[in-house]
Design a protein around this motif. Sequence first.
Motif: not given
Length: 703
Positions: A210-211, A589-591, A650-656, A662-671
């Motif tokens: 995932t990106p 683009g987005p963000g 677990s899915d990395p995006v699930a908790s965010h 279309d949800a995605e991780l945004v920022g290294a803090e979320q990673v």
Amino acid sequence: MSDGRWRTAGSALMRVIAVWAVSTLTLLALAGILPDFQLQSDNGDSITKIAFTAAWGAGAFGLLSALVWPVLVRALLIVPALVLGMLVFFLNGSLLLVALRLIPDGRGDANPETAVVVAAVMSAVASATSTALAVRDDNAYRRRLSRLADRRRRRSGTGRGADGGRSGPPGTVFIQLDGVGHDVLAQAAADGVMPTVAHWLEDGPGHRLTPWRTDWSSQTGASQLGILHGSTFDVPAFRWYEKETGDVMVSNRPASAIELQRRAMVRTRDGGLLTLDGASRGNLFSGGADQLALVLSMAARRGKGRRSRAGYFAYFSDPANSVRTALSFVAEVVREIVQSTRARLRQDTPRIKRGGLYPFIRAFATVVERDVVVAAVIGDMFAGRTAVYADLVAYDEVAHHSGPHSRDAAKVLARLDRSLALIVKVAEHSPRPYRIVLLSDHGQSPGETFAGAYGLTLKDLVRAGCGLPVPRRAQRTKSASEARDAVRIALHRPVEGAGTEAAATPSDPVVLASGNLGLISFPDIEGRAAREQLDRRHPALLGTLADHPGIGFLLVRSERHGSVVLGRGGAEIPVAELKDGEGPLAPFGPGAADAVRRTDTFPHVADVMVNSMYDPETGCVHAFEEQIGSHGGLGGRQSRPFLLWPRSMSDPVASHASADPDAELVGAEQVHEVLRRWLRECSGPQVPVTGIGEADGSVQAAS
């Protein structure tokens, strides 16, 4: 002694004899080929005596390599890596000369230059023979890894399962492929350039890809600080100017790196991702790990586990490793010279100069750093460490100079894939199971440099817009001419509020570049300068920058409207009203709007933040540095790194995000939060942190 142990000892003895025999034959062959290398007396000897002399010399060289070489490497840990790499040949040749002196009756002799060649060939052949014999015997290979793991655990005081096999919860290895964007990785897997990654992405039990999206500052300093320490706050770029101290912070300087790490730990009140039995390899920051190798923020530290170059010892203590890496280093230097020459002859565009020390810098990043870091990761897996985070910088270095989609960069990806395959193989023999997570800190966007496209640097343009002298080469460009015209017009136009401030002689601006992100600071203006102040001092500057075709938008503080984004044609939008897809941010683009808003809150945001243009059709930007593959700002694939993880996690995006497809991780803090969750899933709750050492950024774990 049991039958099994007798068989093991007998097998080991046979391998030693086989390596000795091959080394003896190699020595005989070299004596026949090289005129300045002899294994007989001046009066001549029988074939039997020559063979005996070769066997004696090969045995003495092997014994010296096993006993003396580790001591030499440990003594030379203070030597810089590049120098150590060049010393490998000399030291190995010196050991051979000593071995020849030990042959009875003085039958062995070689001049120093020939000794270097003979020693290099001998080490390479011995290593290849030993490896081939071990590979042919899988049980012996497994026992060897197991014994190494047992020794490391005894040193560290950790235990092992009662049955002596793989036991306990799985460990996690995080491998960062520096600068590899999501789309580049996916394409490399699809094209067969990275077969290991392609295998992971096949259907069935494997990995998922995932990106994720970086902040405005799309570079390793911000991203890795966020991933390892959970904070990217107040890191506006790779390098920036701090007015209160007059210092330029640069993410890859040890003093800056340790200060950034300290600030992040104070802000989060946490030691980092790797505080529980962790290892940090090849990174800018420690992540709170006890085990360190090539960690920039700890580069100047001393004491057990704190010398970041101590990781060299584990690798270079094996003379075969040293010779192999040294030979690969030389080969990489030659490869870069050939590739850059070919690019000039083909007149490839865009293209930048790749001479000077760059071939050696590239060779260090693509060979020495890779080999040492991979060896350290393998050692961590043998030792059964809970969490390992390693950064491989090879692709990022080559892509900056050759382009992110070049053949040169693709070849680097192929070699990195082989390193991944080796780590996967070792995981099959480690004392505990391991889950391997692959990720990147940012991508890269291609494009001609700003200076290449317009004939002057961002600093030249800023100085021209301020009415300051610029180099003669820049004076002849259209951009500088237009800037000087704008200055002359502005100086003849009354400026509201002009007074002593406008008449005073201002200091030169500090202009810094971070890929396609530029930062302009005025040291003599206390605090963050306002647009109105800059208009009074330099009435043509902001207009010159905003209207330049190579610049996408500016961020500057306004006394009247708060911070504003400026674009071409007089566009001016308050930061609070920014929207994606509108105004100067439309192409990005987005963000983009949220990224600019967040950076605007940083205490050390520059007086003027400058983002280059971005062409959505070509994906190109203009770097303000000498890079044809760049990152650091907004625009294109530089802001789109990847995360590749085992499906068992677990899915990395699930908790965010809830159910948003279309949800995605945004920022290294979320990673960082995702990686922490995965560590809890694998190894249980992490050790809480109760205190932080203000002086050195160390942490104290609760007992």
